[in-house]
Design an enzyme around this catalytic site. Structure first.
Site, PDB file in Angstrom:
ATOM      1  N   LYS A   1     -14.001   0.980  -2.748  1.00  0.00           N
ATOM      2  CA  LYS A   1     -14.931   1.334  -1.671  1.00  0.00           C
ATOM      3  C   LYS A   1     -16.188   1.993  -2.245  1.00  0.00           C
ATOM      4  O   LYS A   1     -17.309   1.730  -1.800  1.00  0.00           O
ATOM      5  CB  LYS A   1     -14.248   2.266  -0.672  1.00  0.00           C
ATOM      6  CG  LYS A   1     -13.124   1.617   0.120  1.00  0.00           C
ATOM      7  CD  LYS A   1     -12.515   2.608   1.093  1.00  0.00           C
ATOM      8  CE  LYS A   1     -11.399   1.976   1.911  1.00  0.00           C
ATOM      9  NZ  LYS A   1     -10.774   2.935   2.857  1.00  0.00           N
ATOM     10  N   HIS A  17       9.150 -26.427   0.948  1.00  0.00           N
ATOM     11  CA  HIS A  17       8.433 -27.514   0.288  1.00  0.00           C
ATOM     12  C   HIS A  17       7.298 -27.007  -0.593  1.00  0.00           C
ATOM     13  O   HIS A  17       6.502 -27.810  -1.090  1.00  0.00           O
ATOM     14  CB  HIS A  17       7.886 -28.487   1.336  1.00  0.00           C
ATOM     15  CG  HIS A  17       8.950 -29.061   2.218  1.00  0.00           C
ATOM     16  ND1 HIS A  17       9.694 -30.163   1.875  1.00  0.00           N
ATOM     17  CD2 HIS A  17       9.429 -28.650   3.434  1.00  0.00           C
ATOM     18  CE1 HIS A  17      10.566 -30.431   2.839  1.00  0.00           C
ATOM     19  NE2 HIS A  17      10.419 -29.526   3.795  1.00  0.00           N
ATOM     20  N   GLU A  30       0.814  -1.217   0.000  1.00  0.00           N
ATOM     21  CA  GLU A  30       0.000   0.000   0.000  1.00  0.00           C
ATOM     22  C   GLU A  30       0.848   1.267   0.000  1.00  0.00           C
ATOM     23  O   GLU A  30       0.362   2.329  -0.372  1.00  0.00           O
ATOM     24  CB  GLU A  30      -0.950   0.014   1.194  1.00  0.00           C
ATOM     25  CG  GLU A  30      -2.138  -0.915   1.037  1.00  0.00           C
ATOM     26  CD  GLU A  30      -3.270  -0.600   2.005  1.00  0.00           C
ATOM     27  OE1 GLU A  30      -3.018   0.106   3.001  1.00  0.00           O
ATOM     28  OE2 GLU A  30      -4.381  -1.074   1.781  1.00  0.00           O
TER      29      GLU A  30
END
Length: 429
Positions: free
Chosen positions: A417, A305, A284
Site C-alpha cells: 500500500k 478435468h 491473510e
C-alpha cells in the site's frame, strides 16, 4: 461427526495409509488435539467478554432492522442494478452469500441485479458505464478503514457518471466510525453512512452489515444465516473437539508434516465464491512469521478435468476438504440414447452423475494416500451457509491460536500500500 449441526463432517479419510498403522499426520493431529482445550477456552473468553465482536454477531438482532432499512432504499423498482464497490473482505463475503440467491442466473424477480465491483481494471469500468443506466444504478460503497485506495478510486471514477447531485439518493456507504477519507467524501455529497465495527476485520465481516446488506437486497433470509452460524459457534464454545476445532488441529498438523497446501473443493456451483472467500480468510490470517499453508480453491466436477491429475499424480503435499451436497435422484433425467457406449448414463439424473463423481473423487484421493476430509450437506440454504462460514472462521482463529500467531492483523499487506502511493506520486511529478 456432530449431528446437531446442519452439515456432517468426516476426517477419517485423512488417516488412511495402507503402509502404516499410524501415519505421521495422525500422530501430529493427536498432539495438536491436546492443545485444543486451551485454544477453545481463549475463544470462549473473547466471546464472553465481548472483546471479539465477530463472535457476538450470530446472536445479535438489534442491528438487523437498520440493515434491512438500508437495503430497502434499493428495492421498490427504482433501480435495475446495485453496484457493491470494495475489494477483498469488503466484497468476498457478500459474493459468497449472493451466490445462494442468484445461482449464477440473475436476481430473484422484482429485485435489482447486485454486481460486485472489486477491482480497478479500467477496461471493466469503461464497459460498465457504457452498458448501464446511471439513473437506475444504486451504489453500496464499503471500506472498513475508509482509506482503501481501490474503493476510493472506484467511487471517484463513478461519481461524475452518477452525478454529484444524485449520490445522496442513489448511494449508501459502510465504513468505521472514524474520521477517514471515505466518510469525508460521502459527507460532502450527503450520502447516508452505516457503521463498520472497527473490531471486525474485513475478511471476518460476512455476518455483519458488510455481507448482510447486499444479502437483503438479493432477498436472502439474514436471520437464518446468523442462526446457522450460531449453531456452530455454540458447539465450538461448549466442546473443545468440535468440527472447527478438530479442523484447526488437522490443518496445523498438515503443515507440520510436509503438506504446505490446503485445497477446498465443493461439488456445488453455488459455493464457488465460498472457496474464494475462504482463500483470503486463510491466507491473510495464518500466513505470518514464516508459517502458514497456501489455500487453493477448486470446484467439482470442473477441476476433475484441470487439477485432479496433479492432486493424484503430483506430490503428496496437500490437505483436501471436499464439500458434497445430497443430489442423487435430483435434476433433469437424462434422455435415452441408442449409443451403447452411453448405457452407463441410462435411467439416471444429472444429480446421480454429480453424486457418483463427488464420491469417486473422495474415494480415489483417500485410496491414493491424499488426506481428505468431507463435509456432507443435505440442503444448501441460508442456515447451512451460515454454519459453513462460521466453521471456517472458527477453524482459522483456532489454528492461529495453535500456531501462536495473531489471526487478525495483516502486516505484510501494508508495504504494498505504501509503495502504491509512492508510485502514484512519482507519476504526477
Amino acid at each position: 461427526m456432530t449431528s446437531s449441526l446442519s452439515y456432517r463432517y468426516d476426517i477419517s479419510g485423512c488417516f488412511s495409509d495402507n503402509h502404516q498403522d499410524k501415519t505421521p499426520l495422525q500422530e501430529a493431529f493427536n498432539r495438536r488435539c491436546k492443545d485444543l482445550a486451551k485454544a477453545t477456552l481463549t475463544v470462549k473468553a473473547w466471546h464472553d467478554k465481548g472483546s471479539l465482536p465477530l463472535l457476538n454477531l450470530p446472536q445479535r438482532q438489534d442491528d438487523l432492522t437498520l440493515i434491512e432499512k438500508g437495503a430497502n432504499r434499493f428495492l421498490g423498482g427504482q433501480f435495475d442494478q446495485v453496484l457493491v464497490l470494495g475489494t477483498g473482505g469488503s466484497t468476498l463475503g457478500g459474493q459468497t452469500l449472493l451466490a445462494l440467491a442468484d445461482c449464477g442466473f440473475g436476481p430473484k424477480p422484482g429485485r435489482p441485479t447486485v454486481r460486485f465491483i472489486d477491482n480497478v481494471d479500467p477496461h471493466s469500468f469503461d464497459n460498465l458505464k457504457a452498458r448501464l443506466n446511471p439513473a437506475r444504478t444504486g451504489l453500496v460503497i464499503i471500506s472498513k478503514s475508509g482509506g482503501t485506495a481501490e474503493t476510493l478510486a472506484q467511487v471517484l471514477s463513478l461519481l461524475p457518471w452518477i452525478g454529484a447531485d444524485k449520490m445522496a439518493a442513489q448511494a449508501i456507504a459502510i465504513t468505521e466510525p472514524s474520521d477517514n477519507a471515505l466518510r469525508r467524501l460521502m459527507a460532502a455529497h450527503k450520502v447516508d453512512m452505516l457503521e463498520h465495527d472497527p473490531k471486525v476485520g474485513g475478511r471476518f465481516s460476512v455476518l455483519s452489515v458488510v455481507g448482510l446488506l447486499p444479502a437483503v437486497i438479493a432477498g436472502l433470509d439474514i436471520k437464518a444465516i446468523r442462526a446457522g452460524a450460531k449453531t456452530v459457534l455454540d458447539e465450538t464454545l461448549n466442546h473443545p473437539t468440535s468440527p472447527p476445532a478438530e479442523g484447526a488441529a488437522l490443518a496445523v498438523a498438515a503443515m507440520e508434516t510436509g503438506k504446505p497446501m490446503t485445497v477446498l473443493m465443493p461439488y456445488i456451483d453455488r459455493l464457488a465464491s465460498f472457496s474464494r472467500w475462504y482463500r483470503q480468510l486463510w491466507a491473510e490470517s495464518v500466513g505470518k512469521q514464516g508459517q502458514g499453508s497456501t489455500p487453493i480453491d477448486a470446484l467439482g466436477t470442473v477441476d476433475q478435468h484441470s487439477q485432479v491429475q496433479l492432486y493424484l499424480g503430483g506430490p503428496k503435499d496437500k490437505l483436501f476438504s471436499l464439500v458434497m451436497l445430497s443430489v442423487a435422484n435430483s435434476g433433469p433425467k437424462l434422455a435415452a440414447s441408442n449409443d451403447a457406449s452411453l448405457d452407463y448414463l441410462k435411467g439416471h439424473t444429472l444429480g446421480d452423475l454429480m453424486d457418483a463423481e463427488q464420491r469417486a473423487t473422495a474415494a480415489t484421493l483417500i485410496k491414493n494416500g491424499r488426506p481428505t476430509r468431507v463435509f456432507y450437506i443435505d440442503n444448501l440454504n441460508e442456515h447451512t451457509l451460515g454454519a459453513l462460514l462460521m466453521h471456517f472462521m472458527l477453524e482459522t482463529i483456532i489454528a492461529a491460536q495453535l500456531m501462536g500467531i495473531d489471526a487478525f492483523d495483516q502486516p505484510a499487506v501494508e508495504e504494498g500500500k505504501i509503495l502504491t502511493r509512492q508510485y502514484l506520486a512519482e507519476m504526477k511529478a
